[in-house]
Design a protein around this motif. Structure first.
Motif, short mmCIF file in Angstrom:
data_model
loop_
_atom_site.label_atom_id
_atom_site.label_comp_id
_atom_site.label_asym_id
_atom_site.label_seq_id
_atom_site.Cartn_x
_atom_site.Cartn_y
_atom_site.Cartn_z
N LEU A 201 0.72 -0.94 -0.23
CA LEU A 201 0.15 0.24 0.00
C LEU A 201 0.77 1.42 -0.02
N LEU A 202 1.77 1.21 0.63
CA LEU A 202 3.35 2.35 1.01
C LEU A 202 3.29 2.40 -1.13
N GLU A 203 4.04 1.71 -1.63
CA GLU A 203 3.79 1.39 -2.69
C GLU A 203 2.93 2.26 -3.98
N LEU A 204 1.78 1.58 -3.60
CA LEU A 204 1.19 2.16 -4.74
C LEU A 204 0.37 3.62 -3.52
N LYS A 205 1.03 4.28 -2.50
CA LYS A 205 0.51 5.87 -2.82
C LYS A 205 1.95 6.20 -3.46
N GLN A 206 2.83 5.94 -3.32
CA GLN A 206 3.57 6.30 -3.87
C GLN A 206 3.79 6.23 -5.76
N VAL B 216 -7.10 6.46 -0.70
CA VAL B 216 -8.64 6.00 -1.54
C VAL B 216 -8.80 7.84 -1.73
N GLY B 217 -8.15 8.38 -1.17
CA GLY B 217 -7.98 10.25 -1.22
C GLY B 217 -7.09 10.80 -2.50
N PHE B 218 -6.82 10.22 -2.40
CA PHE B 218 -5.39 9.70 -4.79
C PHE B 218 -6.47 10.08 -5.05
N LEU B 219 -6.65 8.98 -4.97
CA LEU B 219 -7.73 8.31 -6.01
C LEU B 219 -8.69 8.83 -6.50
N GLY B 220 -9.71 9.55 -4.82
CA GLY B 220 -10.79 10.29 -5.39
C GLY B 220 -12.30 9.72 -5.41
N ALA B 221 -13.19 10.44 -6.01
CA ALA B 221 -14.33 10.41 -5.06
C ALA B 221 -14.82 9.78 -6.96
N VAL B 222 -14.46 9.22 -7.31
CA VAL B 222 -14.41 8.61 -9.07
C VAL B 222 -16.44 7.96 -9.04
N ASP B 223 -16.44 8.18 -10.19
CA ASP B 223 -18.08 8.67 -9.77
C ASP B 223 -18.35 7.02 -10.34
N PHE B 224 -19.57 6.85 -9.61
CA PHE B 224 -19.72 4.93 -9.28
C PHE B 224 -20.23 4.60 -10.65
N ASP B 225 -20.75 5.20 -11.61
CA ASP B 225 -21.52 4.68 -12.36
C ASP B 225 -20.88 4.92 -13.76
N LYS B 226 -19.81 4.78 -13.53
CA LYS B 226 -18.71 4.66 -14.78
C LYS B 226 -17.43 3.51 -14.89
N PHE B 227 -17.64 2.81 -13.40
CA PHE B 227 -16.66 1.55 -13.60
C PHE B 227 -17.71 0.24 -12.84
N ASP B 228 -17.30 -0.91 -12.97
CA ASP B 228 -17.63 -1.95 -12.59
C ASP B 228 -17.10 -2.54 -11.66
N LEU B 229 -17.44 -2.77 -10.11
CA LEU B 229 -16.55 -3.96 -9.22
C LEU B 229 -16.72 -5.22 -9.66
N PRO B 230 -16.35 -5.61 -9.38
CA PRO B 230 -16.26 -7.03 -9.98
C PRO B 230 -17.16 -7.78 -8.52
N ALA B 231 -17.90 -8.57 -9.18
CA ALA B 231 -18.33 -9.55 -8.49
C ALA B 231 -18.08 -10.55 -7.39
N SER B 232 -19.19 -10.50 -6.67
CA SER B 232 -18.41 -10.73 -5.25
C SER B 232 -18.37 -12.56 -5.35
N VAL C 191 -0.20 20.70 -10.29
CA VAL C 191 -1.57 20.68 -9.31
C VAL C 191 -3.23 21.05 -9.62
N SER C 192 -2.76 22.19 -10.67
CA SER C 192 -3.58 22.67 -11.60
C SER C 192 -4.67 21.98 -12.59
N ARG C 193 -3.56 21.60 -13.60
CA ARG C 193 -4.71 20.25 -13.94
C ARG C 193 -4.88 19.03 -13.19
N SER C 194 -4.10 18.17 -12.65
CA SER C 194 -5.32 17.70 -11.07
C SER C 194 -5.53 17.58 -10.74
N SER D 86 3.80 9.51 -8.56
CA SER D 86 4.48 9.41 -9.57
C SER D 86 3.68 8.91 -10.94
N GLU D 87 2.71 8.49 -11.21
CA GLU D 87 2.39 8.06 -12.58
C GLU D 87 1.17 8.83 -12.42
N SER D 88 0.32 9.95 -11.68
CA SER D 88 -0.71 10.52 -11.55
C SER D 88 -1.46 10.89 -12.66
#
Length: 1739
Positions: free
Chosen positions: A385-390, A441-457, A963-966, A394-396
Motif C-alpha cells: 500500500l505504501l508502494e501504491l501510494k507512491q 482512496v483520497g488520492f484516487l478521489g470520489a470517482v463516479d461509481f456509474d463509470k466503472f463496475d466492481l468485480p462480482a463477489s 496541481v492545477s491540472r490535477s 508519481s504516475e498521477s
C-alpha cells in the motif's frame, strides 16, 4: 555471619539503586541461583531461609518458583534427600514432581557432560518412578517409555540446547539427540546402542512441527516468562536446526516464518533473528524459497529503520541472496517483493530488481501491486500500500487517464474493490493498513461509481445435503482449507493461533482421506478418488499443507459452561457473542459427519480474529437447524429475534457497533437459509426419477424445518430491524412482500398508504429517485415528509427548503425541522442565510449547540470566519466530519506542520470509519465518506503546493500547472451532481482563501473556483446560487465570468438577451476577430481556449436565434474554429453545414455543403473523440452517397457537360486526408458500415474505400477479419471478388505480408470456410449429434494463439479519453481469448433449419458456445448488434442513462455469407415462457384447458371492446400475475434481488424503446430471455424487423411486449418510476442522435437483405401480372422505404386520427407524451387480446 550480613546489605543497596525488588534483581540469574541454593537445603538449611527472607518469599513459594531449574539438577545429581524434602514441602511425591516436568529433567540428564553421569541419572529417574508405580506396572517403567511420554518437548529442549554458543555445547546437544534416538530405536527394555553414524536430520524430521511449536511456546512465554538470553538461545537454535536439516526445514516454513516475523520486531532479538533468517533462506531449495520471498522482503523493509549496522548488513545479505544471486531462478516470485528503492544501502539490489522488472508497463505494475495488497501477510499488504501510494503520486497523469472518459478503465473497479476489501480486513495491526487505504482512496478521489463496475463477489458455499453426501462434505472441507484456513495460517504471527489453525487443517486433511502416502511413491496405497481430490489443490496450498499430513497436534477441549439463552443480551461485544454462540452450536452439530468437521474449530473460533468464526457460523447454524431438535431450532430463532429486537428497541448499554455487526450477521444468516431453501427446492423439483419418495419426503421435511425458523420471525420486526441497521434492500423486499400479500387479498388503496410511505422512505435511503417517483404515483395524498424526501432525492433543494419552512411553522420547537432547513441552505450554498438562522435558533435554544455545531462550523469556514470556527471547535469535542474538517483547516491556517499531519490523520480515520463498517461492496453507500477523503487529499495537495510555491517561486500567487491540472481532472471524474461537486469546489475555495492572507493571494484561483460553482449550480437548476457565485467570481476578478453569466441568462428563458450580453462582452474584450487582425496570443494559453468557447457559444446561439443570415452564422463558426481549432467547434460547424444542405434545391450547393460537412467532421475527428459516433457514420454516408449519386457518376463519363468533377476532386482530397490523418480505431467504430459499401459503383470512390478497409484491417486484423469474411465468402460474385482482392492486397502489402496479418488472414479464411461447410452439412437425424472430427476435421485440429474468438466484447472498440493518445491507444481488450480447440460434439437443435451448436475451448480456460444457423440471413442480426452497440456507447456517454446503468445486452453475430452465420450463445439465460409456466405449475394452474379454449374461440369473433372485456374477465383471472416471485426465488439475497429487479426494469425499458423505433415484432415469450445472474432482459431472434409484425397473419398491435406478468416483475410501482423514466431517457437519447443512428442503418440500403430480394421478385411478379409489363424494382429503394418509419419515429412523429379513422396525419410528440402513448398501447386490453393467435398467453 558478618560476610552474610555484608552480602545482604550490598544486595539490598543494589536493588534499591536500580529501583527493583530483590526478586526482580535476582530473577535473571534464578536459573543458576535456584539449583545452587536448593541443592544445599539439607546440608545448609539456613541458606534457603536467608535467601527467602531477602526475597520476601516463603520457602514453599521459592521452591515452586525455581522448581523448573532445580528439579533437573537434583535428579542429575541423584540428591534423594533434597528431592524428598522438596516434595514434602510442596505436599506431593517426588515421582509426581518428576512426571510434571519429565521433559526438563530428561533434557538436563541427557545434556550432562559425562556419559556415565547420564546413565546414572536415567537409572535414578527410573528407580523413583518404579518405586511409585504399582507392583504389576513396575516392570513397564523403562527409560524408553519415559522418553516417549514426553518426546516432543524433550526434543524441543535438546534442539534449543543447540543454540548454546560454543562447540562443546553444540557437541553435547548433538550427543544428547543421538542418545534419545538410540533409546527409541532399541528393543523395549533392551540395551541401548548408540552409533556415531546416526542421522539426526532423519530422526528429527517427523517431529519438526512439534519441536518448532515447543520453541514458539518458549519464545511466547507460554510456560512462564523466559529471560532474553534464553530467547536468544532459542532463536540461535533455529538457525542451527536449519543448518542441520538443510532443505528438509521447508516442511515447517510457515511456522518458522511466523516466528521470524514476530521476533524481528523485538529489539533485543532482532540481530539474532536476522542471522537465523539468513540461515533459513539459504538452507531452502530455490523452489521452496519462492513462497517466502514476499513476506521476507516486506518484513525486512518494515524493520529496516530500527536495524543497527550489523542487522542491516545481515538483511542486505538476505536481499542479495534472493534478488541479486538467484533472481533469475526465483522468477515471478519476485513479483511479491515490495519496493526497496527508498533504501540507499540496497541500491544495488534495487537496481537489479528494476532490471528484472524493466519490461513492466504501468498496468502490469498496478496489477502486481494489487496482488501484493491482497496478500494474506499484513506486512506485505502494508508495504504494498505504501508502494501504491507512491506509485499513484508519481504516475498521477496515467491515473488521470484511467479515470477519464465515459467509462473508466476496468483497473479502477478492481482497485476500488481491493481498497475497500482491505479496509474491511479485521486483524491485529490493521489500523496502519487502513490509514494507507484511506490515503489511497483520497488520492484516487470520489470517482463516479456509474463509470466503472466492481468485480462480482463470491456468493459463498452452500452444503445442500447437510453433510450426508460424501463428495459434498469433502468439497466443503477442501473449501475450508483453501479459502479460510490457509490464508489465516500463513499470515498470522500469533504462534498459538497458528497452532490452532494447524490442528484444524490437520484434522480436515485426515477427514478428506489425505495421508503421508500421498507424498511417497507407494502405488495403490491411496485410492484414485483421494489422489484426484489431492490433485485439485493449487501448488501453493499443497506446499503449506503437506507437512501437516504428518503433524501430531492435539486439542485439549475444556467443557463449555452452561449457556444462558438467548446469548445476545449476556455478551457485551460482537466478538464475545459470535464466539460463544458458535462454540455452543458446534457442540450441537448433528449427523455422523458434521461434528467431525466442526469440532476441529473449537479453539480457532475463540481467537480475537473472528473471520473464521464468522465464516463458519452460517454452516453450523444451518446444520443444527436441519438436524437438531425443536428446542435447538427455537433457540436459534430466539437468538435471531433477540438481535433484531435490539435494533428496533435498543437495550440499555448495548453499544451501536455491537448492534450493527450482530444484525448484519443475522441477516447474512437469513440469506444463507434462503439460498439453501431455494437450491434444495430446485434440486428436488429437478431430481432424478430414480429417487425414492422417502428421500423426497426427507428433503421436504428439512426445508420445512429451516423455513419454519424464518417464517416464525415477525416480518414487520424483520423489516423495521433491517431499516434501522441500514439493510434497506432487505427492508424494501420485506415491506414489498407485505404489500403484494395485501394486494392479492384485494385490500383497499387507503389501507396500503402507510406501506407506500415507508417504501418511499426506503427508496430515499437507497438513493433510488426513480423508485421514489414510482411509489409517489401510488400515494393518494403525499405528506409533507413525503414531498421533502422527493425534492431532496431529486436535488430540488429550493422546493425542499419551502417544505421545511412550512414544517417550521408547524413545529418551531423541533430541532429536526431546523436541521432539515439548514441542510437545504447548505446544499444551495446559502451560507450567510444558514449562519443567520443558526444564530437566531441558538439565542432561543442554546442547548441545541451540539446538534447545530457541524452546520455552524461549515458555515463559518465557508465565509472565512476563522474566529468563529476556532470557537466552535474549542466548544465541542465532537468528531463529526465537519468539525474534523474544521480542525484540519485551522491547522493549515496556523501553518503548524505537526498539527496538519495529526489533524489530517484524525480526519481520515473518522471519515474512513464508515468504509470499514460498510465492507467490501459499500462504495456507493459510502460515497459521502469517499468524498470527504477526496477533499482531505486536495487540502493536503493545495497546502503542499502553495508552501512549495512560496519557497520556490517567490510568491507568484498561482498554483503549479501540475496541481492545477490535477485538480481539474479530479473534479471531472467525480459524480456529476451539484451535491457532489459543490462541496469539493467550496473546500478548494476555502483552501485558496487560507493562503490569501499571505503575501501572494490566490485571487485568480478563487475566482475560477467561484465560476466552477456557478456552472454546476446552473446545470443543477439552482439559478440563485449560480448568480451569487458569478457575482463572487467577478468580485475576485475571475476572467471569462461573462460566459457563465450569459449561459445563466439563457437558461432563465431569455436567449436573445443572453446573445446580446455575450456580444457586448466579446466586443468589450476585443475578442471578435477582424480580418486585418493578427492573433499573437499563446496557442496553448487558457485565454485562447476560453475565447474559442465564447465564440462557439455565440455561433450556436446565433444559429438557434434564427435572426441571422447563413453567412453571418458561418462566419461566427469560422471565428471560433480560427481562434482555437477544437473538436467541438469543428463538429458544430459541420453540423450546421449538414443542416444547410437541406435548404438548397440545386445539386452543386448541396454538394458544397456536404463537402464542408465532411471537412469539419474530419477536423473534429482529428482533434478529439467526443463526437466519434456522431461524425464517422454521417461522414461515411455523405461521402459514399455522393460518390454513388447518378449526378456524379454521369459527370465522370466522357463528354459530360456537368460541372461536378471539380467538386468531386475536392471531395476526394478531403477523404484522402481523412483516411490518412484520422486514427484507425475511429474508423473501426463504423467498420460494418464501411464493409457494406464494398459494392460501390464509383471506381474512384471504391479505390479510396478499399484503401480505408486495408488500413483498418492492417491495424486491427484480429477483429476486422471476422467482419470482413462475409464479403470474402459472399454469394454475390462482385462483392466476393472485391473482398478477395482487398484481402490479397493486404497479405501482399510490404508492410503486412511478413507480419501477423497475413497468417491471421489465412487462418480466418480457413476457419470461415470450415464453418460454412459445417452449416451446410446435410443432417438427417436431428436427435443424433455430429462429430466435428468427421464433419470438419480441420476445425477439430485447429488451434491458434492469435486468432480471437469472435465474442461481442472482443469486437467492441474502446475509445481513449484523451485524443493525444492517437494510434498508441489500446483499442481492444488485451486478454481477448483465442482458439485453443473445438469440442468434438456438435449438437443439432430441434427446429426446421436444424441449427448446429458448437463449443470452442478458449485460451483463457473458458468454453464458448455458438449456434450455427444455415439458410438464415444473419446480416440483420449483425447490423442490429452494431446498432445496439452504438446505442450502448451513447447510453454510456449520457449522465442520466449512465447513472441508471441503461444498456442493451448484445452478443456476437458472425455472418459467413448471405445465408449462413453463427450467433454467440448467451449463457446463464432462460426464456420467459418456461419461467412463467413453472410458476403457474407450482400453484397448480393449467396453462390450457377446455374452458380457456372456448373463451379464446369466442373472443376471436368479438369486437375490440367486447374482446377486451372478455379477455379481462374470463382469461386474466385464470392467470394471476406471478412473475415477481421469480425474482424472490432466483435472487433471495436482498441486495441481489433489488439489483436484479432494477436491471430487469431498465433493460426491458431500453429494449422496448429500441424495439419500437426499429419496428421489432414477434416478441413472444421464447424470444425474451432472462439472465439468471443479473436479471437482465435479453432479446433474441430479430427476423421480424421494420414493422414486419404488422403484416403477420395475426397483425401485431402492441409497440412492445408489456403484459401483466412483465408489469408484475417491475414490483409494486409497476410501469411507473423505474420503467417509465428509463423509457423516457432512452427515447430522448435516440431522438437526440437520429443522424448517427440512421447512418448506422445505412448499411441495410447498400447491402440489402435476402428477404428484400424476395420482396422485389414478388412485386415484379404482381406488377407484370397486372400490367403485362415487367417493371424495374430497385432493392435500395425497398431498403430506404423500410427505414423511413424509423426516421419518422426518431423525429418524434406519429400518425394520429384527425377527424375520422380513415384520416391520419403525422404529429410530433414530446418524449414523455410519446412514452405515455406507447405504454398505453402496450398495456391496452384491446391490443393485448389480439397480440397472438391464441389469446391465452401465460404472460
Amino acid at each position: 555471619m558478618s560476610i552474610k550480613a555484608l552480602a545482604y546489605v550490598h544486595l539490598t543497596k543494589v536493588a534499591k539503586a536500580r529501583q527493583k525488588s530483590p526478586y526482580s534483581l535476582l530473577s535473571p540469574f534464578m536459573h543458576q541461583v535456584g539449583p545452587f541454593v536448593v541443592s544445599r537445603w539439607v546440608s545448609q538449611p539456613s541458606l534457603v531461609h536467608e535467601l527467602c527472607r531477602f526475597l520476601t518469599l516463603s520457602p514453599p513459594d521459592f521452591i515452586s518458583a525455581t522448581l523448573a531449574q532445580s528439579l533437573p539438577h537434583l535428579v542429575a545429581t541423584r540428591n534423594t534427600k533434597v528431592l524428598e524434602k522438596v516434595a514434602q514441602q510442596l505436599h506431593t511425591l517426588p515421582s509426581t514432581l518428576i512426571l510434571q516436568s519429565t521433559h526438563g529433567v530428561l533434557a538436563h540428564v541427557f545434556l550432562s557432560l559425562e556419559p556415565s553421569e547420564t546413565q546414572r541419572g536415567l537409572a535414578f529417574l527410573v528407580r523413583i518412578l518404579q518405586d511409585a508405580a504399582p507392583d504389576d506396572e513396575k516392570a513397564h517403567v523403562t527409560v524408553d517409555l519415559i522418553v516417549k511420554s514426553c518426546l516432543i518437548p524433550l526434543l524441543g529442549e535438546l534442539v534449543i540446547a543447540l543454540g548454546n554458543q560454543g562447540d562443546q555445547n553444540l557437541h553435547q546437544a548433538a550427543k544428547a539427540l543421538r542418545e534419545v534416538e538410540a533409546i527409541l530405536h532399541s528393543p523395549i527394555g533392551g540395551p541401548v546402542s548408540q552409533s556415531d553414524t546416526s542421522d539426526i536430520p532423519s530422526f528429527l524430521r517427523p517431529y519438526l512441527l512439534g519441536i518448532i511449536q515447543h520453541m514458539n511456546d518458549t519464545l511466547g512465554d507460554v510456560h512462564g516468562k523466559k529471560p532474553v538470553d534464553i530467547k536468544r538461545q532459542v532463536i540461535r537454535s533455529i538457525g542451527v536446526l536449519v543448518e542441520v536439516l538443510g532443505q528438509s526445514i521447508s516442511s515447517v516454513s510457515p511456522q518458522v516464518m511466523a516466528t521470524m516475523q514476530s521476533m524481528v520486531c523485538i529489539s533485543e532479538l532482532t540481530n539474532v533473528t536476522l542471522e537465523a533468517w539468513d540461515h533459513f533462506i539459504r538452507s531452502l531449495s530455490l523452489p521452496d524459497v519462492r513462497p517466502n520471498v514476499g513476506t521476507t522482503c516486506a518484513a525486512l523493509v518494515a524493520a529496516w529503520p530500527t536495524l543497527d549496522e550489523h542487522g542491516r548488513r545481515t538483511a542486505k545479505q538476505i536481499f542479495e541472496y534472493i534478488i541479486v544471486d538467484h533472481g533469475n531462478e526465483i522468477g515471478d516470485a519476485l513479483d511479491d517483493v515490495v519496493d526497496i528503492g527508498s533504501i540507499e544501502e540496497l541500491r544495488v539490489v534495487s537496481n537489479r530488481l528494476a532490471e528484472i522488472r524493466q519490461q513492466w508497463s504501468n498496468p502490469v505494475k498496478l496489477t502486481k501491486m494489487m496482488d501484493r495488497i491482497a496478500s494474506d501477510s499484513l506486512t506485505v499488504a502494508l508495504h504494498s500500500l505504501l508502494e501504491l501510494k507512491q506509485f499513484m503520486k508519481s504516475e498521477s497523469v496515467w491515473f488521470e487517464e484511467l479515470t477519464s472518459g465515459d467509462t473508466f478503465d476496468p483497473q479502477i473497479g478492481k482497485l476500488v474493490d481491493l481498497l475497500f476489501m482491505t479496509a474491511a480486513r479485521d486483524f491485529e495491526g490493521s489500523d496502519n493498513l487502513r490509514m494507507l487505504v484511506f490515503e489511497c482512496v483520497g488520492f484516487l478521489g470520489a470517482v463516479d461509481f456509474d463509470k466503472f463496475d466492481l468485480p462480482a463477489s463470491d456468493s459463498g458455499v452452500i452444503v445442500i445435503h447437510n453433510f450426508n453426501d460424501e463428495n459434498e462434505s469433502m468439497q466443503f472441507a477442501l473449501h475450508l482449507i483453501k479459502d479460510v484456513l490457509i490464508g489465516a495460517f500463513r499470515s498470522t504471527s500469533d504462534a498459538k493461533y497458528q497452532s490452532h489453525l494447524a490442528f484444524a487443517i490437520q484434522e480436515l486433511l485426515k477427514f478428506c482421506g489425505f495421508t503421508p502416502d500421498l507424498l511417497s511413491n507407494k502405488a495403490g496405497a491411496i485410492s484414485i478418488k483421494v489422489r484426484n481430490r489431492w490433485s485439485t489443490l493449487p501448488r501453493h496450498i499443497l506446499d503449506t499443507i503437506s507437512p501437516l499430513l504428518e503433524s501430531r497436534f492435539h486439542l485439549n477441549v475444556r467443557p463449555l459452561d452452561p449457556v444462558q439463552h438467548p446469548i445476545y443480551p449476556t455478551q457485551s461485544t460482537y466478538r464475545e457473542w459470535l464466539q460463544l454462540w458458535i462454540t455452543y452450536l458446534i457442540g450441537q452439530a448433528t449427523g455422523p459427519t458434521a461434528p467431525t468437521v466442526f469440532n476441529v474449530f473449537r479453539s480457532a473460533v475463540r481467537n480475537k480474529d473472528v473471520e473464521v468464526a464468522s465464516h463458519l457460523l452460517s454452516h453450523v447454524v444451518l446444520n443444527v437447524a436441519i438436524g437438531g431438535s425443536d428446542e435447538e431450532r427455537l433457540k436459534i430463532q430466539q437468538e435471531m429475534v433477540s438481535v433484531l429486537r435490539d435494533q428496533v428497541s435498543p437495550s440499555v448499554g448495548s453499544h451501536p457497533d455491537k448492534r450493527m455487526l450482530c444484525a448484519q450477521t443475522i441477516f447474512r444468516l437469513m440469506d444463507h437459509f434462503s439460498k439453501w431453501i431455494r437450491v434444495t427446492r430446485q434440486e428436488q423439483r429437478e431430481g432424478r426419477k430414480s429417487r425414492v419418495s422417502a428421500l423426497h419426503a426427507e428433503t421436504f421435511e428439512r426445508t420445512v424445518r429451516v423455513d419454519s425458523i424464518l417464517t416464525g420471525i415477525d416480518e414487520d420486526l424483520m423489516a423495521r430491524a433491517a431499516f434501522e441497521c441500514g439493510a434497506y434492500a432487505r427492508a424494501l423486499m420485506t415491506f414489498e412482500r407485505q404489500v403484494q400479500l395485501r394486494l392479492a387479498q384485494k385490500k383497499s388503496e387507503t389501507s396500503l398508504q402507510p406501506f407506500y410511505e415507508r417504501l418511499h422512505e426506503i427508496y430515499a435511503h437507497l438513493d433510488e429517485p426513480d423508485g421514489m417517483e414510482g411509489i409517489s404515483h401510488r400515494v393518494i395524498t403525499p405528506s409533507l415528509e413525503h414531498q421533502i424526501r422527493q425534492h431532496e432525492s431529486m436535488g430540488r433543494w429550493t422546493s425542499a427548503q419551502s417544505c421545511w419552512e412550512v414544517r417550521l411553522q408547524q413545529s418551531p420547537d423541533n430541532p429536526d425541522s431546523h436541521l432539515g432547513l439548514l441542510r437545504c441552505l447548505r446544499n444551495l450554498g446559502h451560507y450567510d442565510t444558514l449562519r443567520t438562522h443558526i444564530t437566531g435558533v441558538l439565542k432561543r435554544y442554546p442547548s441545541w449547540g451540539p446538534r447545530l455545531a457541524e452546520f455552524q462550523a461549515e458555515g463559518a469556514w465557508m465565509v472565512q470566519d476563522w474566529g468563529g470556527v476556532e470557537n466552535i471547535v474549542q466548544s465541542f469535542a465532537s468528531d463529526a466530519p465537519e468539525l474534523v474538517m474544521a480542525r484540519v483547516l485551522l491547522s493549515i491556517r496556523a501553518q503548524d506542520s505537526r498539527a496538519i499531519v495529526s489533524t489530517l490523520s484524525a480526519a481520515r480515520a473518522r471519515l474512513g470509519a464508515s468504509i470499514v463498517a460498510g465492507g467490501r461492496s459499500s462504495y456507493r453507500r459510502c460515497y459521502n465518506a469517499v468524498l470527504g477523503l477526496h477533499m482531505i487529499h486536495e487540502l493536503e495537495m493545495i497546502c503542499v503546493d502553495t508552501d512549495n510555491d512560496d519557497l520556490q517561486k517567490g510568491n507568484t500567487g498561482q498554483l503549479s500547472p501540475a496541481v492545477s491540472r490535477s485538480l481539474s481532472k479530479r473534479l471531472e471524474r467525480t459524480l456529476p451532481t451539484f451535491r457532489t461537486r459543490e462541496p469539493i469546489l467550496s473546500m478548494r475555495r476555502v483552501a485558496f482563501g487560507l493562503h490569501a492572507n499571505r503575501d501572494a493571494p490566490l485571487v485568480e484561483e478563487i475566482g475560477l473556483t467561484w465560476l466552477a460553482i456557478a456552472k454546476v449550480a446552473r446545470k443543477a437548476g439552482h439559478r440563485q446560487t449560480s448568480y451569487s457565485a458569478i457575482l463572487q467570481a467577478r468580485q475576485n476578478n475571475a476572467p471569462f465570468a461573462f460566459i457563465q453569466s450569459c449561459r445563466l441568462i439563457k437558461d432563465s428563458g431569455e436567449p436573445l438577451r443572453a446573445l446580446q450580453e455575450l456580444e457586448h462582452a466579446l466586443q468589450a474584450s476585443d475578442w471578435i476577430p477582424r480580418d486585418d487582425a493578427i492573433d499573437l496570443t499563446d496557442d496553448d494559453g487558457k485565454e485562447k481556449i476560453f475565447k474559442a468557447k465564447a465564440l462557439l457559444l455565440r455561433a450556436q446561439w446565433m444559429q438557434e436565434a434564427d435572426r441571422f443570415t447563413a453567412n453571418e452564422v458561418l462566419q461566427s463558426f469560422h471565428d471560433a474554429v480560427k481562434t482555437a481549432p477544437r473538436h467541438s467547434a469543428h463538429f458544430h460547424m459541420g453540423h450546421y453545414h449538414d443542416m444547410r444542405s437541406q435548404w438548397f434545391g440545386d445539386r452543386p450547393s448541396v454538394m458544397n455543403c456536404y463537402i464542408n460537412t465532411i471537412h469539419s467532421y474530419s477536423a473534429a475527428l482529428r482533434h478529439g473523440n467526443k463526437y466519434v459516433y456522431q461524425t464517422v457514420p454521417r461522414l461515411l454516408t455523405l461521402w459514399l452517397d455522393m460518390g454513388e449519386s447518378d449526378d456524379v457518376l454521369n459527370s465522370l463519363q466522357e463528354g459530360s457537360e456537368l460541372k461536378y468533377p471539380a467538386i468531386y476532386e475536392r471531395l476526394n482530397k478531403e477523404i484522402t486526408d481523412a483516411i490518412r490523418n484520422i486514427p484507425a480505431y475511429k474508423w473501426f467504430t463504423a467498420f460494418p458500415q464501411i464493409v457494406s459499401r464494398v459494392g460501390h459503383r464509383n471506381p474512384e470512390t471504391f479505390n479510396q474505400l478499399a484503401s480505408l478497409i486495408t488500413r483498418v484491417l492492417s491495424a486491427f486484423p484480429k477483429q476486422c477479419l471476422w467482419m470482413f469474411m462475409a464479403v470474402v465468402m459472399s454469394q454475390n460474385p462482385e462483392r466476393k471478388a472485391r473482398g478477395r482482392n482487398i484481402l490479397n492486397g493486404l497479405k501482399s502489402h510490404p508492410e503486412t505480408r511478413t507480419k501477423l496479418v497475413s497468417r491471421l488472414a489465412d487462418e480466418c479464411t480457413m476457419v470461415t470456410g470450415e464453418l460454412l461447410a459445417l452449416c451446410d452439412f446435410p443432417v438427417a437425424n436431428a436427435e443424433k449429434p455430429l462429430s466435428m472430427e468427421k464433419v470438419a476435421p480441420n476445425l477439430k485440429r485447429f488451434s491458434s494463439a492469435d486468432l480471437i474468438i469472435p465474442l461481442q466484447e472482443s469486437l467492441t472498440v474502446n475509445l481513449p479519453s484523451l485524443s493525444t493518445l492517437g494510434e498508441l491507444h489500446s483499442s481492444f481488450f488485451s486478454e481477448a481469448p483465442t482458439f485453443k480447440s473445438f469440442v468434438d460434439e456438435v449438437e443439432i437443435m430441434r427446429s426446421l433449419q436444424k441449427p448446429r451448436k458448437i463449443t470452442i475451448c478458449g485460451s483463457d480456460g473458458q468454453r464458448y458456445m455458438f449456434l450455427g444457423k444455415p439458410k438464415d440471413d444473419l446480416r440483420k442480426d449483425a447490423r442490429l448488434m452494431d446498432f445496439n452497440s452504438i446505442i450502448n456507447k451513447l447510453l454510456k456517454k449520457n449522465s442520466d442513462s449512465r447513472k441508471r446503468h441503461l444498456h442493451i445486452r448484445t452478443y456476437g453475430v458472425i455472418t459467413l455469407n448471405e445465408e449462413c452465420g453463427f450467433i454467440q450463445w448467451v449463457p446463464n439465460t432462460i426464456p420467459l415462457r418456461p419461467v412463467l409456466i413453472k410458476l403457474y405449475d407450482q400453484r397448480g394452474i393449467m396453462i390450457w384447458n377446455a374452458q380457456i379454449s372456448n373463451s379464446c374461440n369466442q373472443i376471436k369473433d368479438m369486437t375490440d371492446a367486447n374482446a377486451a372485456n372478455a379477455f379481462q374477465t374470463k382469461i386474466l383471472p385464470h392467470f394471476p400475475p406471478l412473475f415477481h416471485n421469480w425474482f424472490l426465488e432466483t435472487f433471495p439475497e436482498p441486495s441481489a434481488w433489488l439489483a436484479s429487479r432494477l436491471a430487469y426494469g431498465r433493460t426491458a425499458a431500453v429494449m422496448s424503446m429500441v424495439g419500437f423505433i426499429l419496428g421489432l415484432g414477434d416478441r413472444h415469450c421464447e424470444n425474451i430471455l432472462l439472465d439468471t445472474n443479473s436479471g437482465d432482459v435479453v432479446h433474441v431472434d430479430f427476423s421480424c424487423l421494420f414493422e414486419k409484425g404488422k403484416t403477420l397473419e395475426t397483425p401485431e398491435r402492441v409497440p412492445f411486449r408489456l403484459t401483466q406478468n412483465l408489469v408484475d416483475g417491475l414490483g409494486v410501482t409497476g410501469v411507473e418510476g423505474v420503467f417509465r423514466i428509463a423509457c423516457e431517457v432512452t427515447m430522448q437519447l435516440l431522438r437526440d442522435n437520429r443522424d448517427s443512428l440512421m447512418s448506422v442503418l445505412d448499411a441495410f440500403i447498400h447491402d440489402p437483405l435476402v428477404e428484400w430480394e424476395d420482396e422485389r421478385k414478388r412485386l415484379v411478379t404482381e406488377a407484370s401480372s397486372i400490367n403485362g409489363v415487367k417493371p424495374s424494382v430497385d432493392l435500395q429503394s425497398l431498403a430506404r422505404n423500410a427505414l423511413k418509419p424509423i426516421d419518422k419515429k426518431l423525429k418524434g412523429l406519429r400518425s394520429t386520427i384527425v377527424r375520422n379513422p380513415n384520416e391520419k396525419t403525422d404529429k410530433e410528440f414530446s418524449t414523455s407524451n410519446m412514452v405515455e402513448a406507447l405504454i398505453r398501447e402496450a398495456t391496452s386490453m384491446a391490443n393485448l387480446v389480439n397480440c397472438s393467435p391464441d389469446c391465452a398467453q401465460p404472460d
